[in-house]
Scaffold this motif. Structure first.
Motif, mmCIF file in Angstrom:
data_model
loop_
_atom_site.group_PDB
_atom_site.id
_atom_site.type_symbol
_atom_site.label_atom_id
_atom_site.label_comp_id
_atom_site.label_asym_id
_atom_site.label_seq_id
_atom_site.Cartn_x
_atom_site.Cartn_y
_atom_site.Cartn_z
ATOM 1 N N PHE A 151 -5.674 3.501 -2.443
ATOM 2 C CA PHE A 151 -6.763 2.617 -2.008
ATOM 3 C C PHE A 151 -7.645 2.233 -3.189
ATOM 4 O O PHE A 151 -7.998 1.055 -3.372
ATOM 5 C CB PHE A 151 -7.591 3.330 -0.932
ATOM 6 N N GLU A 152 -8.004 3.199 -3.998
ATOM 7 C CA GLU A 152 -8.929 2.934 -5.105
ATOM 8 C C GLU A 152 -8.284 2.056 -6.180
ATOM 9 O O GLU A 152 -8.923 1.128 -6.705
ATOM 10 C CB GLU A 152 -9.428 4.264 -5.690
ATOM 11 N N ASN A 186 -2.966 8.617 -0.656
ATOM 12 C CA ASN A 186 -3.435 7.420 0.051
ATOM 13 C C ASN A 186 -4.817 6.991 -0.435
ATOM 14 O O ASN A 186 -5.093 5.797 -0.573
ATOM 15 C CB ASN A 186 -3.466 7.676 1.555
ATOM 16 N N GLN A 187 -5.662 7.984 -0.702
ATOM 17 C CA GLN A 187 -6.999 7.683 -1.207
ATOM 18 C C GLN A 187 -6.926 7.060 -2.600
ATOM 19 O O GLN A 187 -7.567 6.041 -2.878
ATOM 20 C CB GLN A 187 -7.853 8.961 -1.243
ATOM 21 N N GLY A 232 -11.244 -4.129 -14.503
ATOM 22 C CA GLY A 232 -10.258 -3.527 -13.611
ATOM 23 C C GLY A 232 -9.402 -2.505 -14.343
ATOM 24 O O GLY A 232 -9.160 -1.397 -13.844
ATOM 25 N N ILE A 288 0.836 -1.199 0.000
ATOM 26 C CA ILE A 288 0.000 0.000 0.000
ATOM 27 C C ILE A 288 0.877 1.257 0.000
ATOM 28 O O ILE A 288 0.628 2.206 -0.746
ATOM 29 C CB ILE A 288 -0.955 0.003 1.224
ATOM 30 N N THR A 315 -10.182 -6.714 -6.918
ATOM 31 C CA THR A 315 -11.503 -7.173 -7.316
ATOM 32 C C THR A 315 -11.452 -7.848 -8.683
ATOM 33 O O THR A 315 -12.166 -8.824 -8.931
ATOM 34 C CB THR A 315 -12.508 -6.009 -7.282
ATOM 35 N N ALA A 316 -10.589 -7.365 -9.583
ATOM 36 C CA ALA A 316 -10.392 -8.059 -10.863
ATOM 37 C C ALA A 316 -9.910 -9.482 -10.615
ATOM 38 O O ALA A 316 -10.406 -10.454 -11.207
ATOM 39 C CB ALA A 316 -9.387 -7.296 -11.729
ATOM 40 N N ILE A 324 -5.839 -0.110 -5.774
ATOM 41 C CA ILE A 324 -5.695 -1.457 -5.211
ATOM 42 C C ILE A 324 -7.048 -2.172 -5.207
ATOM 43 O O ILE A 324 -7.137 -3.367 -5.491
ATOM 44 C CB ILE A 324 -5.070 -1.379 -3.795
ATOM 45 N N ALA A 325 -8.113 -1.440 -4.897
ATOM 46 C CA ALA A 325 -9.451 -2.033 -4.906
ATOM 47 C C ALA A 325 -9.776 -2.613 -6.281
ATOM 48 O O ALA A 325 -10.297 -3.728 -6.397
ATOM 49 C CB ALA A 325 -10.497 -0.983 -4.514
ATOM 50 N N PHE A 326 -9.457 -1.880 -7.349
ATOM 51 C CA PHE A 326 -9.747 -2.351 -8.706
ATOM 52 C C PHE A 326 -8.928 -3.596 -9.043
ATOM 53 O O PHE A 326 -9.432 -4.541 -9.639
ATOM 54 C CB PHE A 326 -9.472 -1.241 -9.723
#
Lengths: 211, 211
Positions: free
Chosen positions: B161-162, B157-158, B186, B134, B169-170, B164-166
């Motif tokens: 986060f986004e 940081n925001q 993704g 991260i 989830t892919a 990494i989320a993509f």
DNA sequence: CCTACCGATCGGTAGG
DNA sequence: CCTACCGATCGGTAGG
């Protein structure tokens, strides 16, 4: 068999506890012996309720899906279709994860990672539940688009993917790093994304303060 | 002890196989007996390499982190800092997941979900690896911002986060639903998000075609 | 729905 | 680094 009210109530107590354990240790980590000891009943008596470990796992998934429906889906369907319902659905999910309705966070996040690379009936049941959820989010987004509350070229499946990504990552980060701020991150990401896709951003409620 | 080249090479073969198994069945599903049978050695001989199951799990995490470094991080650090490096990092991650460098997809996704609700040294090691990752993404984003390639008010940081989320989830969707299109989703999400944050969107390469 | 048991497998050890 | 073993626990069964 097992049709009497008392049996069903007992079954539900067992399965609710099973879902709690599985949310932390997975559906393989859930052992019949441990569950029996936890509940103060005999292992073979408990076994008789289900017939096999796999049936116990499948029944646990069904109970967890019912709780998910009650906590996340139903209260969102109580508000009218549109952007507000999309927001409600996401907000309900974050609250369900954050309140630790299951002690290990979202039950389905845990068991998805556990079974996504193993064939079998358990994986199939987890995949079916996931598919239902993805479709529900996409349809909720598509409703909002058709109502004119999201810009016309919104790709509902793509937006659903992104919203789900933010929710699940908030869950994962908050658990692994014991960091409640992860929910702020997820909420901010969802809000921003919906703000960009909304025809009237003022329809989005303010971000609520987080405990 | 275990310092001779032959020992180290043998240890690495064992741990590489251990990481493959753990990516599918988790670090608890990884049993010493099964690993020994797979590799055609005796259980106690293999046990002697590590001393305990927990040490085997920790050594497996270290080897997986090294592979992650080689596959995802190092080739991204070979391109200059800025938006291009951010994109490379994400692209490398998606490729590492999609090529199934580990047969169960991203090793760290599997073991994060497995240990995020259990205390102990294994969880601590997984959390430390996650934190490093991260921070690396956030620093790469912050470099791009300071170079003027991302808008000035970008919250590194925001945005990390986004992104990494993509990625995660892919990985998760492609595994559970056996759906390679998840990587397109993704990639599209990452591209869009970086496009919105870029001072010069033309700097983003075209989305590559996906097999 | 209980006690008592089955064979298989777990992590780990003894002894060479 | 092997064979042979330990106690504990696994899913599952017999018999009442």
């Amino acid at each position: 068999m097992a049709g009497r009210p008392r049996d069903e109530r007992a079954r539900n107590v067992v399965l609710r506890r099973a879902a709690d354990i599985a949310s932390m240790d997975g559906l393989e980590g859930l052992s019949i012996g441990r569950l029996a000891t936890d509940l103060g009943v005999s292992k073979s008596g408990l076994f008789g309720y289900f017939g096999s470990k796999e049936e116990l796992q499948l029944a646990t998934i069904r109970v967890a899906a019912g709780i998910y429906l009650d906590e996340v889906v139903r209260p969102a369907l109580a508000v009218p279709p549109g952007l507000g319902r999309v927001w409600r659905l996401c907000e309900n999910w974050l609250s369900y994860s954050q309140r630790r309705v299951f002690p290990g966070g979202c039950f389905f996040f845990t068991v998805t990672a556990e079974f996504d690379a193993r064939p079998g009936r358990v994986r199939d049941a987890v995949a079916a539940a996931s598919r239902d959820w993805i479709r529900l989010v996409a349809r909720t987004v598509e409703d909002a688009r058709q109502l004119g509350e999201l810009v016309d070229d919104t790709d509902a499946n793509q937006l659903a993917f992104e919203l789900i990504a933010f929710m699940e990552t908030a869950n994962a980060v908050s658990l692994l790093h014991d960091d409640p701020a992860a929910y702020q991150r997820g909420r901010a990401a969802i809000r921003r994304r919906l703000h960009d896709a909304a025809t009237d951003p003022a329809m989005l409620p303010d971000v609520e303060s987080v405990t």
